[in-house]
Write a protein that holds these residues in place. Structure first.
Motif, PDB file in Angstrom:
ATOM      1  N   MET A   1       0.850  -1.205   0.000  1.00  0.00           N
ATOM      2  CA  MET A   1       0.000   0.000   0.000  1.00  0.00           C
ATOM      3  C   MET A   1       0.876   1.243   0.000  1.00  0.00           C
ATOM      4  O   MET A   1       1.578   1.527   0.961  1.00  0.00           O
ATOM      5  N   PRO A   2       0.843   1.992  -1.076  1.00  0.00           N
ATOM      6  CA  PRO A   2       1.762   3.122  -1.222  1.00  0.00           C
ATOM      7  C   PRO A   2       1.617   4.160  -0.126  1.00  0.00           C
ATOM      8  O   PRO A   2       2.603   4.768   0.268  1.00  0.00           O
ATOM      9  N   SER A   3       0.402   4.356   0.386  1.00  0.00           N
ATOM     10  CA  SER A   3       0.214   5.455   1.336  1.00  0.00           C
ATOM     11  C   SER A   3       1.030   5.244   2.599  1.00  0.00           C
ATOM     12  O   SER A   3       1.302   6.175   3.327  1.00  0.00           O
ATOM     13  N   SER A   4       1.440   4.007   2.845  1.00  0.00           N
ATOM     14  CA  SER A   4       2.257   3.760   4.035  1.00  0.00           C
ATOM     15  C   SER A   4       3.585   4.493   3.935  1.00  0.00           C
ATOM     16  O   SER A   4       4.236   4.728   4.946  1.00  0.00           O
ATOM     17  N   ARG A   5       3.991   4.857   2.714  1.00  0.00           N
ATOM     18  CA  ARG A   5       5.285   5.522   2.575  1.00  0.00           C
ATOM     19  C   ARG A   5       5.189   7.038   2.749  1.00  0.00           C
ATOM     20  O   ARG A   5       6.186   7.731   2.710  1.00  0.00           O
ATOM     21  N   ILE A   6       3.973   7.543   2.922  1.00  0.00           N
ATOM     22  CA  ILE A   6       3.791   8.982   3.107  1.00  0.00           C
ATOM     23  C   ILE A   6       3.665   9.293   4.589  1.00  0.00           C
ATOM     24  O   ILE A   6       2.865   8.677   5.289  1.00  0.00           O
ATOM     25  N   ASP A   7       4.456  10.260   5.037  1.00  0.00           N
ATOM     26  CA  ASP A   7       4.386  10.665   6.440  1.00  0.00           C
ATOM     27  C   ASP A   7       3.921  12.117   6.500  1.00  0.00           C
ATOM     28  O   ASP A   7       4.694  13.030   6.245  1.00  0.00           O
ATOM     29  N   PRO A   8       2.642  12.333   6.824  1.00  0.00           N
ATOM     30  CA  PRO A   8       2.102  13.701   6.822  1.00  0.00           C
ATOM     31  C   PRO A   8       2.781  14.590   7.862  1.00  0.00           C
ATOM     32  O   PRO A   8       2.754  15.815   7.749  1.00  0.00           O
ATOM     33  N   ALA A   9       3.401  13.969   8.869  1.00  0.00           N
ATOM     34  CA  ALA A   9       4.049  14.760   9.924  1.00  0.00           C
ATOM     35  C   ALA A   9       5.490  15.095   9.576  1.00  0.00           C
ATOM     36  O   ALA A   9       6.155  15.815  10.313  1.00  0.00           O
ATOM     37  N   SER A  10       5.962  14.560   8.449  1.00  0.00           N
ATOM     38  CA  SER A  10       7.364  14.780   8.084  1.00  0.00           C
ATOM     39  C   SER A  10       7.639  16.245   7.790  1.00  0.00           C
ATOM     40  O   SER A  10       6.737  17.017   7.457  1.00  0.00           O
ATOM     41  N   ASP A  11       8.909  16.642   7.894  1.00  0.00           N
ATOM     42  CA  ASP A  11       9.317  17.986   7.484  1.00  0.00           C
ATOM     43  C   ASP A  11       9.112  18.160   5.982  1.00  0.00           C
ATOM     44  O   ASP A  11       8.839  19.259   5.512  1.00  0.00           O
ATOM     45  N   ARG A  12       9.288  17.065   5.271  1.00  0.00           N
ATOM     46  CA  ARG A  12       9.159  17.126   3.814  1.00  0.00           C
ATOM     47  C   ARG A  12       7.675  17.109   3.465  1.00  0.00           C
ATOM     48  O   ARG A  12       6.940  16.233   3.916  1.00  0.00           O
ATOM     49  N   SER A  13       7.280  18.063   2.632  1.00  0.00           N
ATOM     50  CA  SER A  13       5.851  18.185   2.356  1.00  0.00           C
ATOM     51  C   SER A  13       5.339  16.950   1.622  1.00  0.00           C
ATOM     52  O   SER A  13       6.085  16.224   0.971  1.00  0.00           O
ATOM     53  N   VAL A  14       4.036  16.740   1.745  1.00  0.00           N
ATOM     54  CA  VAL A  14       3.425  15.541   1.170  1.00  0.00           C
ATOM     55  C   VAL A  14       3.649  15.480  -0.339  1.00  0.00           C
ATOM     56  O   VAL A  14       3.993  14.435  -0.893  1.00  0.00           O
ATOM     57  N   TYR A  15       3.479  16.619  -1.009  1.00  0.00           N
ATOM     58  CA  TYR A  15       3.614  16.574  -2.465  1.00  0.00           C
ATOM     59  C   TYR A  15       5.045  16.234  -2.869  1.00  0.00           C
ATOM     60  O   TYR A  15       5.277  15.529  -3.853  1.00  0.00           O
ATOM     61  N   ARG A  16       6.024  16.688  -2.074  1.00  0.00           N
ATOM     62  CA  ARG A  16       7.410  16.332  -2.382  1.00  0.00           C
ATOM     63  C   ARG A  16       7.675  14.851  -2.130  1.00  0.00           C
ATOM     64  O   ARG A  16       8.415  14.208  -2.874  1.00  0.00           O
ATOM     65  N   GLN A  17       7.062  14.316  -1.073  1.00  0.00           N
ATOM     66  CA  GLN A  17       7.244  12.886  -0.806  1.00  0.00           C
ATOM     67  C   GLN A  17       6.686  12.042  -1.940  1.00  0.00           C
ATOM     68  O   GLN A  17       7.300  11.056  -2.365  1.00  0.00           O
ATOM     69  N   ILE A  18       5.524  12.443  -2.454  1.00  0.00           N
ATOM     70  CA  ILE A  18       4.939  11.703  -3.577  1.00  0.00           C
ATOM     71  C   ILE A  18       5.834  11.850  -4.806  1.00  0.00           C
ATOM     72  O   ILE A  18       6.109  10.881  -5.518  1.00  0.00           O
ATOM     73  N   VAL A  49      -4.697  11.854  -0.683  1.00  0.00           N
ATOM     74  CA  VAL A  49      -4.465  13.294  -0.732  1.00  0.00           C
ATOM     75  C   VAL A  49      -5.496  13.923  -1.648  1.00  0.00           C
ATOM     76  O   VAL A  49      -6.240  13.219  -2.349  1.00  0.00           O
ATOM     77  N   SER A  50      -5.523  15.252  -1.658  1.00  0.00           N
ATOM     78  CA  SER A  50      -6.443  15.935  -2.568  1.00  0.00           C
ATOM     79  C   SER A  50      -5.858  15.931  -3.974  1.00  0.00           C
ATOM     80  O   SER A  50      -4.660  15.699  -4.175  1.00  0.00           O
ATOM     81  N   ARG A  51      -6.686  16.220  -4.927  1.00  0.00           N
ATOM     82  CA  ARG A  51      -6.212  16.222  -6.310  1.00  0.00           C
ATOM     83  C   ARG A  51      -5.171  17.309  -6.516  1.00  0.00           C
ATOM     84  O   ARG A  51      -4.219  17.141  -7.269  1.00  0.00           O
ATOM     85  N   VAL A  52      -5.349  18.459  -5.858  1.00  0.00           N
ATOM     86  CA  VAL A  52      -4.391  19.554  -5.975  1.00  0.00           C
ATOM     87  C   VAL A  52      -2.999  19.081  -5.556  1.00  0.00           C
ATOM     88  O   VAL A  52      -1.994  19.381  -6.209  1.00  0.00           O
ATOM     89  N   THR A  53      -2.948  18.328  -4.480  1.00  0.00           N
ATOM     90  CA  THR A  53      -1.656  17.842  -3.990  1.00  0.00           C
ATOM     91  C   THR A  53      -1.049  16.827  -4.965  1.00  0.00           C
ATOM     92  O   THR A  53       0.158  16.850  -5.234  1.00  0.00           O
ATOM     93  N   ALA A  54      -1.892  15.968  -5.512  1.00  0.00           N
ATOM     94  CA  ALA A  54      -1.397  14.999  -6.493  1.00  0.00           C
ATOM     95  C   ALA A  54      -0.812  15.730  -7.701  1.00  0.00           C
ATOM     96  O   ALA A  54       0.284  15.408  -8.179  1.00  0.00           O
ATOM     97  N   ARG A  55      -1.522  16.745  -8.163  1.00  0.00           N
ATOM     98  CA  ARG A  55      -1.046  17.494  -9.326  1.00  0.00           C
ATOM     99  C   ARG A  55       0.226  18.270  -9.001  1.00  0.00           C
ATOM    100  O   ARG A  55       1.097  18.440  -9.851  1.00  0.00           O
ATOM    101  N   ARG A  56       0.300  18.739  -7.770  1.00  0.00           N
ATOM    102  CA  ARG A  56       1.507  19.468  -7.371  1.00  0.00           C
ATOM    103  C   ARG A  56       2.724  18.547  -7.422  1.00  0.00           C
ATOM    104  O   ARG A  56       3.805  18.935  -7.873  1.00  0.00           O
ATOM    105  N   ALA A  57       2.552  17.313  -6.974  1.00  0.00           N
ATOM    106  CA  ALA A  57       3.650  16.337  -7.032  1.00  0.00           C
ATOM    107  C   ALA A  57       4.084  16.131  -8.488  1.00  0.00           C
ATOM    108  O   ALA A  57       5.283  16.134  -8.800  1.00  0.00           O
ATOM    109  N   LEU A  58       3.105  15.990  -9.370  1.00  0.00           N
ATOM    110  CA  LEU A  58       3.433  15.778 -10.787  1.00  0.00           C
ATOM    111  C   LEU A  58       4.121  17.012 -11.372  1.00  0.00           C
ATOM    112  O   LEU A  58       5.040  16.890 -12.183  1.00  0.00           O
ATOM    113  N   SER A  59       3.699  18.199 -10.912  1.00  0.00           N
ATOM    114  CA  SER A  59       4.292  19.417 -11.475  1.00  0.00           C
ATOM    115  C   SER A  59       5.761  19.547 -11.078  1.00  0.00           C
ATOM    116  O   SER A  59       6.558  20.138 -11.806  1.00  0.00           O
ATOM    117  N   VAL A  60       6.130  18.976  -9.933  1.00  0.00           N
ATOM    118  CA  VAL A  60       7.546  18.957  -9.554  1.00  0.00           C
ATOM    119  C   VAL A  60       8.348  18.187 -10.601  1.00  0.00           C
ATOM    120  O   VAL A  60       9.413  18.625 -11.045  1.00  0.00           O
TER     121      VAL A  60
END
Lengths: 255, 255
Positions: A1-18, A49-60
């Motif tokens: 399950m991919p979401s296990s690799r996301i840590d919302p409390a991390s210093d690194r933002s969620v979109y960067r982690q994705i 995550v929200s779609r905005v966050t998903a798109r932000r990850a892709l925009s990186v």
DNA sequence: AAGTGGTCTAGACCACGTT
DNA sequence: ACGTGGTCTAGACCACTTT
């Protein structure tokens, strides 16, 4: 399950982690060049995550030049263009009635093509006028063409040649004959002495990106060559290259 | 009232129209280098858009390398770094006990500085090992430093020198003495023959962007030089440059 | 018709810099 | 304390591609 690799409390933002996870899959070739990325909606579902966050990850990844979107189709890993190696002896090797580009592409064993965009008279741009020792309002012969390797445009080149050399000769024609325009100048008695090259790299203008079909966030190499023959500059060639498609080689003697 | 210039019914999206207006003000110098852009909230008010749209417009300009954000301070027009011109005779001019970089910066009349990041033994990277004719697991002397012009980091260079040449000599010390490491090699009897240079341009890695304090969307020039003396490669120097800060010059003899 | 990306909104909470 | 940018959500409507 991919979401296990996301840590919302991390210093690194969620979109960067994705973005990091997707980048890793691209670098490991789990997602190969040309391959399709997960859709936005599946990223939303997988990582919660929200779609905005998903798109932000892709925009990186877009900014890094790794992926592109195709409207209605999906997100894809960019294909890298074939690399062309330009050696500093590419003019010395100009032999047997072949132009430098031809020699070079054959040395690289690549399928290539040339689009002639414009050949004829025109006003000389300021930079070229200075290098050619012409007045700012002078006319010159302009040769503008686009080079393709394996179907992809990789280079956009414009040559400026003084009228007294080129006008009324094959140099002002689309097909300048065997050996290209330099051979025609040699026919006139010019003896080539040197080529001065000036190299910069930058982001393309909107026009350059269109002509080279570059996605956003891909730089260009800009090479301005001045050919000097029989003591005078005889051509300025302004070349804009897809940076991903070229390696330039120069060998400098120590003395 | 700026909002009069936005047409929500246009084919061009609202965020692009706002980006176009701001870009125009930057190009016309109404917003000069270092100048502050309108805040996000004032864009929201002026153009009657959501904050997301205002930020999207600004992100377009970030991708074009025109602006940067400073957290808590605002958005600013990027300053262009001072340009450094690198001539192909920069090593031939290496004289009077001065290193090439020093000669070069003096020729350009620039204030400069060097940060020494690391000097000592280390494992040779694969590309350098091949060029130096070393085994993949060989150790070499590594000299890693960062160059600054007028306070801005512009270049990040790493040299790899075989141990049998450098170990236990001033080449392995932070201060390699007058004339730099090439002079020390000449002291050992090496006669320099040529420098082979390989140039590419690309987007920086995250690490390179950090070391050079590059904003996103600014390309780097990557130059790998192999110095050949007395018939053998004696140094590989891997240089990553802020592309906006450099023009490279090469002069190629025709024969 | 269904799935995909493209654009846009209104709001929330947080972190940084200046006053 | 206040203004600035940084991150994130939940939803909406549209345009393009494929089935």
């Amino acid at each position: 399950m991919p979401s296990s690799r996301i840590d919302p409390a991390s210093d690194r933002s969620v979109y960067r982690q994705i973005a990091d996870i997707l980048r890793g899959k691209i670098e490991s070739r789990e997602l190969p060049p040309g391959g399709q990325l997960p859709s936005e909606s599946s990223i939303v579902a997988d990582y919660e995550v929200s779609r905005v966050t998903a798109r932000r990850a892709l925009s990186v990844l877009v900014t890094e030049g790794l992926v592109t979107a195709e409207h209605g189709r999906g997100w894809f890993v960019r294909r890298q263009p074939p690399v062309r190696r330009l050696s500093s002896d590419r003019f010395a090797r100009r032999k047997e009635g072949k132009a430098a580009f031809t020699v070079d592409m054959e040395a690289n064993k690549r399928a290539f093509a040339v689009d002639v965009l414009y050949i004829g008279r025109g006003a000389v741009p300021a930079g070229a006028a200075e290098k050619l020792g012409l007045d700012a309002d002078a006319e010159v012969i302009i040769r503008r063409r686009r080079y393709l390797a394996e179907g992809q445009p990789i280079e956009y080149a414009t040559s400026y040649i003084p009228l007294d050399i080129a006008d009324g000769t094959p140099i002002a024609e689309p097909n300048s004959g065997p050996g290209g325009i330099y051979a025609r100048m040699e026919d006139q008695g010019f003896v080539f002495e040197r080529y001065d090259e000036e190299i910069t790299a930058r982001m393309p203008s909107e026009e350059e990106a269109r002509i080279l079909t570059l996605p956003v966030a891909t730089p260009v190499l800009h090479l301005v060559r001045t050919a000097v023959a029989s003591g005078r500059p005889v051509e300025v060639c302004d070349t804009v290259m897809d940076a991903a498609a070229f390696v330039l080689f120069y060998s400098l003697p120590a003395r």
